[in-house]
Design a protein around this motif. Structure first.
Motif, PDB file in Angstrom:
ATOM      1  N   ALA A  99       0.826  -1.204   0.000  1.00 59.05           N
ATOM      2  CA  ALA A  99       0.000   0.000   0.000  1.00 59.05           C
ATOM      3  C   ALA A  99       0.864   1.260   0.000  1.00 59.05           C
ATOM      4  CB  ALA A  99      -0.909   0.016   1.225  1.00 59.05           C
ATOM      5  N   VAL A 100       0.329   2.319  -0.598  1.00 57.24           N
ATOM      6  CA  VAL A 100       0.908   3.654  -0.435  1.00 57.24           C
ATOM      7  C   VAL A 100      -0.233   4.563   0.004  1.00 57.24           C
ATOM      8  CG1 VAL A 100       0.669   4.253  -2.899  1.00 57.24           C
ATOM      9  CG2 VAL A 100       2.268   5.524  -1.447  1.00 57.24           C
ATOM     10  N   TRP A 101       0.016   5.347   1.031  1.00 56.24           N
ATOM     11  CA  TRP A 101      -1.050   6.095   1.701  1.00 56.24           C
ATOM     12  C   TRP A 101      -1.163   7.511   1.171  1.00 56.24           C
ATOM     13  CZ3 TRP A 101      -0.396   9.040   6.776  1.00 56.24           C
ATOM     14  CH2 TRP A 101      -1.647   9.375   7.330  1.00 56.24           C
ATOM     15  N   LEU A 102      -2.380   7.915   0.809  1.00 54.97           N
ATOM     16  CA  LEU A 102      -2.693   9.301   0.455  1.00 54.97           C
ATOM     17  C   LEU A 102      -3.348   9.931   1.692  1.00 54.97           C
ATOM     18  CD1 LEU A 102      -4.383   8.583  -3.001  1.00 54.97           C
ATOM     19  CD2 LEU A 102      -2.070   9.463  -2.647  1.00 54.97           C
ATOM     20  N   PRO A 103      -2.624  10.783   2.421  1.00 55.40           N
ATOM     21  CA  PRO A 103      -3.104  11.225   3.743  1.00 55.40           C
ATOM     22  C   PRO A 103      -4.093  12.395   3.716  1.00 55.40           C
ATOM     23  CG  PRO A 103      -0.927  12.120   3.344  1.00 55.40           C
ATOM     24  CD  PRO A 103      -1.251  11.251   2.145  1.00 55.40           C
ATOM     25  N   PHE A 104      -5.076  12.326   2.842  1.00 55.47           N
ATOM     26  CA  PHE A 104      -6.082  13.385   2.783  1.00 55.47           C
ATOM     27  C   PHE A 104      -6.763  13.600   4.139  1.00 55.47           C
ATOM     28  CE2 PHE A 104      -6.176  12.103  -1.802  1.00 55.47           C
ATOM     29  CZ  PHE A 104      -5.857  13.334  -2.345  1.00 55.47           C
ATOM     30  N   GLU A 105      -6.895  12.525   4.924  1.00 55.18           N
ATOM     31  CA  GLU A 105      -7.603  12.607   6.199  1.00 55.18           C
ATOM     32  C   GLU A 105      -6.908  13.529   7.203  1.00 55.18           C
ATOM     33  OE1 GLU A 105      -6.630   8.873   8.868  1.00 55.18           O
ATOM     34  OE2 GLU A 105      -6.803   8.239   6.786  1.00 55.18           O
ATOM     35  N   LEU A 106      -5.667  13.914   6.922  1.00 58.73           N
ATOM     36  CA  LEU A 106      -4.940  14.785   7.843  1.00 58.73           C
ATOM     37  C   LEU A 106      -5.228  16.264   7.627  1.00 58.73           C
ATOM     38  CD1 LEU A 106      -1.433  13.062   7.899  1.00 58.73           C
ATOM     39  CD2 LEU A 106      -3.357  12.751   9.471  1.00 58.73           C
ATOM     40  N   GLN A 107      -5.994  16.590   6.605  1.00 58.86           N
ATOM     41  CA  GLN A 107      -6.340  17.996   6.405  1.00 58.86           C
ATOM     42  C   GLN A 107      -7.279  18.447   7.524  1.00 58.86           C
ATOM     43  OE1 GLN A 107      -7.349  18.180   2.035  1.00 58.86           O
ATOM     44  NE2 GLN A 107      -5.561  19.500   2.171  1.00 58.86           N
ATOM     45  N   ARG A 108      -7.130  19.700   7.935  1.00 54.52           N
ATOM     46  CA  ARG A 108      -7.846  20.214   9.097  1.00 54.52           C
ATOM     47  C   ARG A 108      -8.585  21.505   8.778  1.00 54.52           C
ATOM     48  NH1 ARG A 108      -7.247  15.788  10.308  1.00 54.52           N
ATOM     49  NH2 ARG A 108      -5.994  14.871  11.980  1.00 54.52           N
ATOM     50  N   ASP A 109      -9.648  21.765   9.576  1.00 55.93           N
ATOM     51  CA  ASP A 109     -10.422  22.998   9.463  1.00 55.93           C
ATOM     52  C   ASP A 109     -10.007  24.036  10.496  1.00 55.93           C
ATOM     53  OD1 ASP A 109     -12.019  21.995   7.372  1.00 55.93           O
ATOM     54  OD2 ASP A 109     -13.325  20.987   8.814  1.00 55.93           O
ATOM     55  N   LYS A 110      -9.278  23.575  11.532  1.00 60.87           N
ATOM     56  CA  LYS A 110      -8.815  24.500  12.557  1.00 60.87           C
ATOM     57  C   LYS A 110      -7.468  24.024  13.093  1.00 60.87           C
ATOM     58  CE  LYS A 110     -11.483  22.154  16.174  1.00 60.87           C
ATOM     59  NZ  LYS A 110     -12.512  22.311  17.226  1.00 60.87           N
ATOM     60  N   LEU A 111      -6.743  24.938  13.730  1.00 58.89           N
ATOM     61  CA  LEU A 111      -5.427  24.609  14.264  1.00 58.89           C
ATOM     62  C   LEU A 111      -5.529  23.568  15.370  1.00 58.89           C
ATOM     63  CD1 LEU A 111      -3.675  28.090  14.460  1.00 58.89           C
ATOM     64  CD2 LEU A 111      -2.933  26.134  13.085  1.00 58.89           C
ATOM     65  N   GLU A 112      -4.583  22.628  15.352  1.00 63.01           N
ATOM     66  CA  GLU A 112      -4.448  21.638  16.408  1.00 63.01           C
ATOM     67  C   GLU A 112      -2.981  21.595  16.825  1.00 63.01           C
ATOM     68  OE1 GLU A 112      -6.038  17.930  15.057  1.00 63.01           O
ATOM     69  OE2 GLU A 112      -8.005  18.783  14.577  1.00 63.01           O
ATOM     70  N   ALA A 113      -2.673  20.756  17.805  1.00 67.30           N
ATOM     71  CA  ALA A 113      -1.316  20.719  18.341  1.00 67.30           C
ATOM     72  C   ALA A 113      -0.275  20.340  17.293  1.00 67.30           C
ATOM     73  CB  ALA A 113      -1.252  19.735  19.512  1.00 67.30           C
ATOM     74  N   ASP A 114      -0.688  19.554  16.300  1.00 66.82           N
ATOM     75  CA  ASP A 114       0.286  19.066  15.315  1.00 66.82           C
ATOM     76  C   ASP A 114       0.157  19.733  13.951  1.00 66.82           C
ATOM     77  OD1 ASP A 114      -2.133  17.973  14.684  1.00 66.82           O
ATOM     78  OD2 ASP A 114      -1.414  15.907  14.507  1.00 66.82           O
ATOM     79  N   THR A 115      -0.600  20.826  13.864  1.00 67.82           N
ATOM     80  CA  THR A 115      -0.720  21.516  12.573  1.00 67.82           C
ATOM     81  C   THR A 115       0.331  22.625  12.485  1.00 67.82           C
ATOM     82  OG1 THR A 115      -2.514  22.815  13.541  1.00 67.82           O
ATOM     83  CG2 THR A 115      -3.144  21.007  12.101  1.00 67.82           C
ATOM     84  N   ASN A 116       1.591  22.211  12.537  1.00 67.60           N
ATOM     85  CA  ASN A 116       2.713  23.143  12.410  1.00 67.60           C
ATOM     86  C   ASN A 116       3.930  22.352  11.951  1.00 67.60           C
ATOM     87  OD1 ASN A 116       4.180  22.151  14.884  1.00 67.60           O
ATOM     88  ND2 ASN A 116       2.290  22.890  15.851  1.00 67.60           N
ATOM     89  N   TRP A 117       5.039  23.039  11.738  1.00 68.63           N
ATOM     90  CA  TRP A 117       6.223  22.397  11.179  1.00 68.63           C
ATOM     91  C   TRP A 117       6.993  21.556  12.190  1.00 68.63           C
ATOM     92  CZ3 TRP A 117       6.254  21.958   6.191  1.00 68.63           C
ATOM     93  CH2 TRP A 117       5.675  22.947   5.386  1.00 68.63           C
ATOM     94  N   ASP A 118       6.554  21.557  13.479  1.00 72.41           N
ATOM     95  CA  ASP A 118       7.193  20.678  14.455  1.00 72.41           C
ATOM     96  C   ASP A 118       6.881  19.215  14.166  1.00 72.41           C
ATOM     97  OD1 ASP A 118       8.307  22.793  15.790  1.00 72.41           O
ATOM     98  OD2 ASP A 118       6.811  22.839  17.394  1.00 72.41           O
ATOM     99  N   ALA A 119       5.781  18.968  13.479  1.00 73.12           N
ATOM    100  CA  ALA A 119       5.369  17.606  13.129  1.00 73.12           C
ATOM    101  C   ALA A 119       5.356  17.482  11.613  1.00 73.12           C
ATOM    102  CB  ALA A 119       3.994  17.299  13.699  1.00 73.12           C
ATOM    103  N   THR A 120       6.322  16.742  11.071  1.00 73.32           N
ATOM    104  CA  THR A 120       6.407  16.547   9.628  1.00 73.32           C
ATOM    105  C   THR A 120       6.051  15.094   9.295  1.00 73.32           C
ATOM    106  OG1 THR A 120       8.764  15.975   9.668  1.00 73.32           O
ATOM    107  CG2 THR A 120       8.194  18.333   9.495  1.00 73.32           C
ATOM    108  N   SER A 121       6.387  14.683   8.110  1.00 67.42           N
ATOM    109  CA  SER A 121       6.000  13.338   7.658  1.00 67.42           C
ATOM    110  C   SER A 121       6.628  12.224   8.496  1.00 67.42           C
ATOM    111  CB  SER A 121       6.343  13.153   6.179  1.00 67.42           C
ATOM    112  OG  SER A 121       7.694  13.478   5.931  1.00 67.42           O
ATOM    113  N   ASP A 122       7.747  12.494   9.188  1.00 65.07           N
ATOM    114  CA  ASP A 122       8.319  11.475  10.076  1.00 65.07           C
ATOM    115  C   ASP A 122       7.344  11.155  11.208  1.00 65.07           C
ATOM    116  OD1 ASP A 122      10.729  11.280   8.657  1.00 65.07           O
ATOM    117  OD2 ASP A 122      11.692  12.846   9.843  1.00 65.07           O
ATOM    118  N   SER A 123       6.869  12.204  11.892  1.00 64.42           N
ATOM    119  CA  SER A 123       5.909  11.996  12.982  1.00 64.42           C
ATOM    120  C   SER A 123       4.583  11.463  12.472  1.00 64.42           C
ATOM    121  CB  SER A 123       5.678  13.314  13.741  1.00 64.42           C
ATOM    122  OG  SER A 123       6.780  13.614  14.570  1.00 64.42           O
ATOM    123  N   ILE A 124       4.194  11.901  11.289  1.00 68.81           N
ATOM    124  CA  ILE A 124       2.950  11.405  10.694  1.00 68.81           C
ATOM    125  C   ILE A 124       3.046   9.900  10.441  1.00 68.81           C
ATOM    126  CG2 ILE A 124       1.582  11.456   8.555  1.00 68.81           C
ATOM    127  CD1 ILE A 124       2.040  14.527   8.567  1.00 68.81           C
TER     128      ILE A 124
END
Length: 199
Positions: A99-124
């Protein structure tokens, strides 16, 4: 189930097709590929710095950067099966495919703790591995990684993101960080070579 995150820096690397061939030939039924953002995400950083807009938009754009690289991986090796959810991932692996994952589900409507550059694809990738109860997480990097460094030190050096070390401390599975040249080691891991399982 294994999660293998391919760094976006491999997007134009000649070794990329070899990684995809390996993961589809030996990873069928077991491996889910998570793509980095690479040059696609670099462009998001550049545009955000130029226009000074907030992290919510940048986060959603960076998610789409990962999606673009995932589509590239599928275009280079159609044996990879595109998935958009955890349920689809499980169905693909159950059929013996990679499988290869298309992470559309990670899109957000409001800011959360991980919606910044501190969390990149490694943490994802690590977060997905936790949610799927993965047996192993492998990060494939273009930079050489000193095996003596702790995960925290790797974060300080910018090799993984700053959030990764905190998440990794609670991981119930081994985490491997491989250089792009270590195809042989990855092959041995997939084949269950005891010499590498002990590392």
């Amino acid at each position: 189930m294994w999660i293998v995150k391919l760094g976006g820096s491999l997007s134009v690397d000649p070794v990329l097709p070899d990684w995809l061939d390996l993961l589809t030939s030996l990873g069928g039924g077991r491996v889910t590929v998570v793509s980095g953002g690479g040059t696609f995400a670099d462009e998001v950083r550049r545009i955000q710095a130029h226009w000074s807009f907030g992290d919510l938009a940048a986060h959603n754009m960076a998610v789409l950067a990962m999606v673009q690289f995932a589509y590239q991986l599928h275009a280079l090796n159609p044996m990879l099966q595109l998935t958009t959810s955890k349920a689809e991932i499980r169905r693909v692996l159950h059929k013996g495919k990679t499988a290869v994952w298309l992470p559309f589900e990670l899109q957000r409507d409001k800011l959360e703790a991980d919606t910044n550059w501190d969390a990149t694809s490694d943490s994802i990738a690590l977060d997905l591995a936790r949610k799927l109860n993965a047996e192993r997480l492998v990060l494939v990097k273009s930079c050489l990684v000193d095996p003596e460094l702790t995960v925290g030190q790797l974060g300080e050096a910018g090799i993984v993101d700053r959030r990764f070390a905190t998440l990794a401390s609670a991981a119930a599975f081994p985490i491997e960080i491989l250089h792009k040249s270590e195809l042989g080691r990855m092959r041995s891991l997939l084949l269950g070579d005891a010499r590498y399982e002990a590392l």
